[in-house]
Design a protein around this motif. Structure first.
Motif, PDB file in Angstrom:
ATOM      1  N   GLN A  39       0.828  -1.202   0.000  1.00 26.87           N
ATOM      2  CA  GLN A  39       0.000   0.000   0.000  1.00 26.87           C
ATOM      3  C   GLN A  39       0.870   1.262   0.000  1.00 26.87           C
ATOM      4  OE1 GLN A  39      -3.180   0.232  -0.494  1.00 26.87           O
ATOM      5  NE2 GLN A  39      -3.549  -1.951  -0.436  1.00 26.87           N
ATOM      6  N   ALA A  40       1.957   1.252   0.744  1.00 25.74           N
ATOM      7  CA  ALA A  40       2.864   2.401   0.758  1.00 25.74           C
ATOM      8  C   ALA A  40       3.507   2.591  -0.619  1.00 25.74           C
ATOM      9  CB  ALA A  40       3.934   2.224   1.836  1.00 25.74           C
ATOM     10  N   TYR A  41       3.860   1.493  -1.273  1.00 26.45           N
ATOM     11  CA  TYR A  41       4.439   1.595  -2.610  1.00 26.45           C
ATOM     12  C   TYR A  41       3.418   2.155  -3.599  1.00 26.45           C
ATOM     13  CZ  TYR A  41       6.694   0.424  -6.990  1.00 26.45           C
ATOM     14  OH  TYR A  41       7.246   0.506  -8.243  1.00 26.45           O
ATOM     15  N   ARG A  42       2.167   1.711  -3.475  1.00 25.25           N
ATOM     16  CA  ARG A  42       1.112   2.269  -4.335  1.00 25.25           C
ATOM     17  C   ARG A  42       0.956   3.769  -4.095  1.00 25.25           C
ATOM     18  NH1 ARG A  42      -4.262  -0.340  -3.532  1.00 25.25           N
ATOM     19  NH2 ARG A  42      -4.824   1.170  -5.121  1.00 25.25           N
ATOM     20  N   GLY A  43       1.046   4.179  -2.821  1.00 26.00           N
ATOM     21  CA  GLY A  43       0.979   5.606  -2.506  1.00 26.00           C
ATOM     22  C   GLY A  43       2.155   6.368  -3.105  1.00 26.00           C
ATOM     23  N   TYR A  44       3.319   5.753  -3.106  1.00 29.06           N
ATOM     24  CA  TYR A  44       4.488   6.377  -3.732  1.00 29.06           C
ATOM     25  C   TYR A  44       4.267   6.550  -5.226  1.00 29.06           C
ATOM     26  CZ  TYR A  44       8.937   6.293  -6.207  1.00 29.06           C
ATOM     27  OH  TYR A  44       9.946   6.543  -7.090  1.00 29.06           O
ATOM     28  N   ARG A  45       3.780   5.501  -5.890  1.00 30.47           N
ATOM     29  CA  ARG A  45       3.570   5.565  -7.336  1.00 30.47           C
ATOM     30  C   ARG A  45       2.469   6.557  -7.711  1.00 30.47           C
ATOM     31  NH1 ARG A  45       6.690   3.217 -11.147  1.00 30.47           N
ATOM     32  NH2 ARG A  45       4.801   2.880 -12.308  1.00 30.47           N
ATOM     33  N   ARG A  46       1.404   6.575  -6.930  1.00 28.91           N
ATOM     34  CA  ARG A  46       0.265   7.425  -7.246  1.00 28.91           C
ATOM     35  C   ARG A  46       0.581   8.900  -7.011  1.00 28.91           C
ATOM     36  NH1 ARG A  46      -3.998   4.774  -4.818  1.00 28.91           N
ATOM     37  NH2 ARG A  46      -2.959   5.267  -2.896  1.00 28.91           N
ATOM     38  N   ASN A  47       1.253   9.217  -5.905  1.00 30.66           N
ATOM     39  CA  ASN A  47       1.467  10.609  -5.517  1.00 30.66           C
ATOM     40  C   ASN A  47       2.906  11.084  -5.682  1.00 30.66           C
ATOM     41  OD1 ASN A  47      -1.240  10.724  -4.650  1.00 30.66           O
ATOM     42  ND2 ASN A  47      -0.655   9.772  -2.717  1.00 30.66           N
ATOM     43  N   ASP A  48       3.770  10.212  -6.180  1.00 30.77           N
ATOM     44  CA  ASP A  48       5.190  10.531  -6.316  1.00 30.77           C
ATOM     45  C   ASP A  48       5.749  11.024  -4.977  1.00 30.77           C
ATOM     46  OD1 ASP A  48       7.581  10.629  -7.671  1.00 30.77           O
ATOM     47  OD2 ASP A  48       7.300  12.715  -8.286  1.00 30.77           O
ATOM     48  N   SER A  49       5.412  10.287  -3.906  1.00 29.25           N
ATOM     49  CA  SER A  49       5.786  10.665  -2.546  1.00 29.25           C
ATOM     50  C   SER A  49       6.963   9.816  -2.084  1.00 29.25           C
ATOM     51  CB  SER A  49       4.583  10.477  -1.616  1.00 29.25           C
ATOM     52  OG  SER A  49       4.962  10.625  -0.276  1.00 29.25           O
ATOM     53  N   ARG A  50       8.134  10.432  -2.006  1.00 29.56           N
ATOM     54  CA  ARG A  50       9.323   9.688  -1.570  1.00 29.56           C
ATOM     55  C   ARG A  50       9.194   9.126  -0.158  1.00 29.56           C
ATOM     56  NH1 ARG A  50      14.686   9.998  -3.817  1.00 29.56           N
ATOM     57  NH2 ARG A  50      15.256   9.816  -1.655  1.00 29.56           N
ATOM     58  N   PRO A  51       8.552   9.833   0.790  1.00 29.69           N
ATOM     59  CA  PRO A  51       8.401   9.217   2.116  1.00 29.69           C
ATOM     60  C   PRO A  51       7.662   7.878   2.067  1.00 29.69           C
ATOM     61  CG  PRO A  51       7.941  11.555   2.264  1.00 29.69           C
ATOM     62  CD  PRO A  51       8.093  11.233   0.813  1.00 29.69           C
ATOM     63  N   MET A  52       6.675   7.765   1.194  1.00 32.27           N
ATOM     64  CA  MET A  52       5.953   6.495   1.093  1.00 32.27           C
ATOM     65  C   MET A  52       6.864   5.389   0.573  1.00 32.27           C
ATOM     66  SD  MET A  52       3.119   7.060   2.397  1.00 32.27           S
ATOM     67  CE  MET A  52       2.072   5.708   1.982  1.00 32.27           C
ATOM     68  N   LEU A  53       7.797   5.731  -0.292  1.00 34.97           N
ATOM     69  CA  LEU A  53       8.756   4.741  -0.779  1.00 34.97           C
ATOM     70  C   LEU A  53       9.634   4.241   0.374  1.00 34.97           C
ATOM     71  CD1 LEU A  53      10.102   3.181  -3.093  1.00 34.97           C
ATOM     72  CD2 LEU A  53      11.580   5.171  -3.424  1.00 34.97           C
ATOM     73  N   PHE A  54      10.097   5.167   1.217  1.00 31.53           N
ATOM     74  CA  PHE A  54      10.929   4.763   2.351  1.00 31.53           C
ATOM     75  C   PHE A  54      10.134   3.948   3.360  1.00 31.53           C
ATOM     76  CE2 PHE A  54      13.830   7.843   0.610  1.00 31.53           C
ATOM     77  CZ  PHE A  54      15.071   7.318   0.926  1.00 31.53           C
ATOM     78  N   ILE A  55       8.860   4.258   3.530  1.00 25.83           N
ATOM     79  CA  ILE A  55       8.024   3.459   4.427  1.00 25.83           C
ATOM     80  C   ILE A  55       7.857   2.042   3.867  1.00 25.83           C
ATOM     81  CG2 ILE A  55       5.660   3.189   5.289  1.00 25.83           C
ATOM     82  CD1 ILE A  55       5.658   6.227   5.753  1.00 25.83           C
ATOM     83  N   ALA A  56       7.638   1.925   2.561  1.00 20.96           N
ATOM     84  CA  ALA A  56       7.502   0.608   1.938  1.00 20.96           C
ATOM     85  C   ALA A  56       8.781  -0.211   2.118  1.00 20.96           C
ATOM     86  CB  ALA A  56       7.167   0.756   0.456  1.00 20.96           C
ATOM     87  N   VAL A  57       9.917   0.401   1.834  1.00 22.08           N
ATOM     88  CA  VAL A  57      11.195  -0.298   1.989  1.00 22.08           C
ATOM     89  C   VAL A  57      11.437  -0.660   3.460  1.00 22.08           C
ATOM     90  CG1 VAL A  57      13.703  -0.006   1.803  1.00 22.08           C
ATOM     91  CG2 VAL A  57      12.220   0.692  -0.073  1.00 22.08           C
ATOM     92  N   GLY A  58      11.075   0.250   4.355  1.00 22.11           N
ATOM     93  CA  GLY A  58      11.256  -0.009   5.776  1.00 22.11           C
ATOM     94  C   GLY A  58      10.461  -1.209   6.258  1.00 22.11           C
ATOM     95  N   PHE A  59       9.188  -1.294   5.860  1.00 20.80           N
ATOM     96  CA  PHE A  59       8.384  -2.438   6.286  1.00 20.80           C
ATOM     97  C   PHE A  59       8.907  -3.744   5.696  1.00 20.80           C
ATOM     98  CE2 PHE A  59       5.253   0.438   8.015  1.00 20.80           C
ATOM     99  CZ  PHE A  59       4.738  -0.300   9.059  1.00 20.80           C
ATOM    100  N   LEU A  60       9.386  -3.693   4.468  1.00 21.44           N
ATOM    101  CA  LEU A  60       9.980  -4.904   3.895  1.00 21.44           C
ATOM    102  C   LEU A  60      11.202  -5.352   4.692  1.00 21.44           C
ATOM    103  CD1 LEU A  60       9.770  -4.301   0.047  1.00 21.44           C
ATOM    104  CD2 LEU A  60       8.552  -6.000   1.383  1.00 21.44           C
ATOM    105  N   LEU A  61      12.046  -4.384   5.037  1.00 20.04           N
ATOM    106  CA  LEU A  61      13.267  -4.728   5.771  1.00 20.04           C
ATOM    107  C   LEU A  61      12.977  -5.173   7.202  1.00 20.04           C
ATOM    108  CD1 LEU A  61      15.709  -1.923   4.584  1.00 20.04           C
ATOM    109  CD2 LEU A  61      15.861  -4.360   4.088  1.00 20.04           C
ATOM    110  N   VAL A  62      11.973  -4.588   7.825  1.00 24.41           N
ATOM    111  CA  VAL A  62      11.679  -4.924   9.223  1.00 24.41           C
ATOM    112  C   VAL A  62      11.004  -6.284   9.345  1.00 24.41           C
ATOM    113  CG1 VAL A  62      10.253  -4.282  11.207  1.00 24.41           C
ATOM    114  CG2 VAL A  62      11.619  -2.560  10.059  1.00 24.41           C
ATOM    115  N   LEU A  63      10.063  -6.579   8.468  1.00 19.13           N
ATOM    116  CA  LEU A  63       9.250  -7.781   8.655  1.00 19.13           C
ATOM    117  C   LEU A  63       9.551  -8.906   7.665  1.00 19.13           C
ATOM    118  CD1 LEU A  63       5.917  -5.997   9.471  1.00 19.13           C
ATOM    119  CD2 LEU A  63       7.335  -7.288  11.032  1.00 19.13           C
ATOM    120  N   ALA A  64       9.667  -8.596   6.400  1.00 19.27           N
ATOM    121  CA  ALA A  64       9.771  -9.663   5.401  1.00 19.27           C
ATOM    122  C   ALA A  64      11.173 -10.268   5.322  1.00 19.27           C
ATOM    123  CB  ALA A  64       9.343  -9.139   4.031  1.00 19.27           C
ATOM    124  N   VAL A  65      12.188  -9.430   5.267  1.00 15.54           N
ATOM    125  CA  VAL A  65      13.548  -9.948   5.057  1.00 15.54           C
ATOM    126  C   VAL A  65      14.010 -10.848   6.207  1.00 15.54           C
ATOM    127  CG1 VAL A  65      15.968  -9.301   4.712  1.00 15.54           C
ATOM    128  CG2 VAL A  65      14.164  -8.084   3.484  1.00 15.54           C
TER     129      VAL A  65
END
Length: 115
Positions: A39-65
């Motif tokens: 959802q954060a990545y979709r927000g980044y793509r839709r609004n060109d919001s760099r903070p949403m990109l960092f949130i998406a990467v952060g959640f991937l690194l915290v939980l998935a990896v």
């Protein structure tokens, strides 16, 4: 002569239902984290919001990896436990730093400032 560690008590093995509950909640956390990252990545793509990109990467690194690292360790037990712990902890700290950076990141204004 080989040194031995002093052990004060026997480690207690939790019941099977506790192990199953722990594994289930870990899987649920990973699924929710992946959904939030998506959802954060979709927000980044839709609004060109760099903070949403960092949130998406952060959640991937915290939980998935870390979960994927654990699965790889379970499949390939010859990997040293130390490496698994270090990689997992570094990913979690990096992910939290990415989320924190996204929260403190300066926002771009919609209109350029005129002087």
């Amino acid at each position: 002569m080989r040194s031995q560690l002093l052990q004060l008590w026997e480690p207690e093995v939790p019941p099977d239902w506790v192990v199953s509950f722990q594994f289930s909640t870990q899987v649920l956390s990973v699924v929710l984290g992946l959904f939030i990252a998506y959802q954060a990545y979709r927000g980044y793509r839709r609004n060109d919001s760099r903070p949403m990109l960092f949130i998406a990467v952060g959640f991937l690194l915290v939980l998935a990896v870390p979960f994927i690292v654990f699965l790889v360790y379970a499949a390939v037990p010859t990997i040293p436990v130390t490496a698994v712990v270090i990689v997992s902890q570094l990913c979690q700290v990096s992910g939290l730093a990415a989320i924190l950076y996204a929260l403190w990141m300066p926002r771009r204004s919609a209109e350029p400032t005129r002087v």
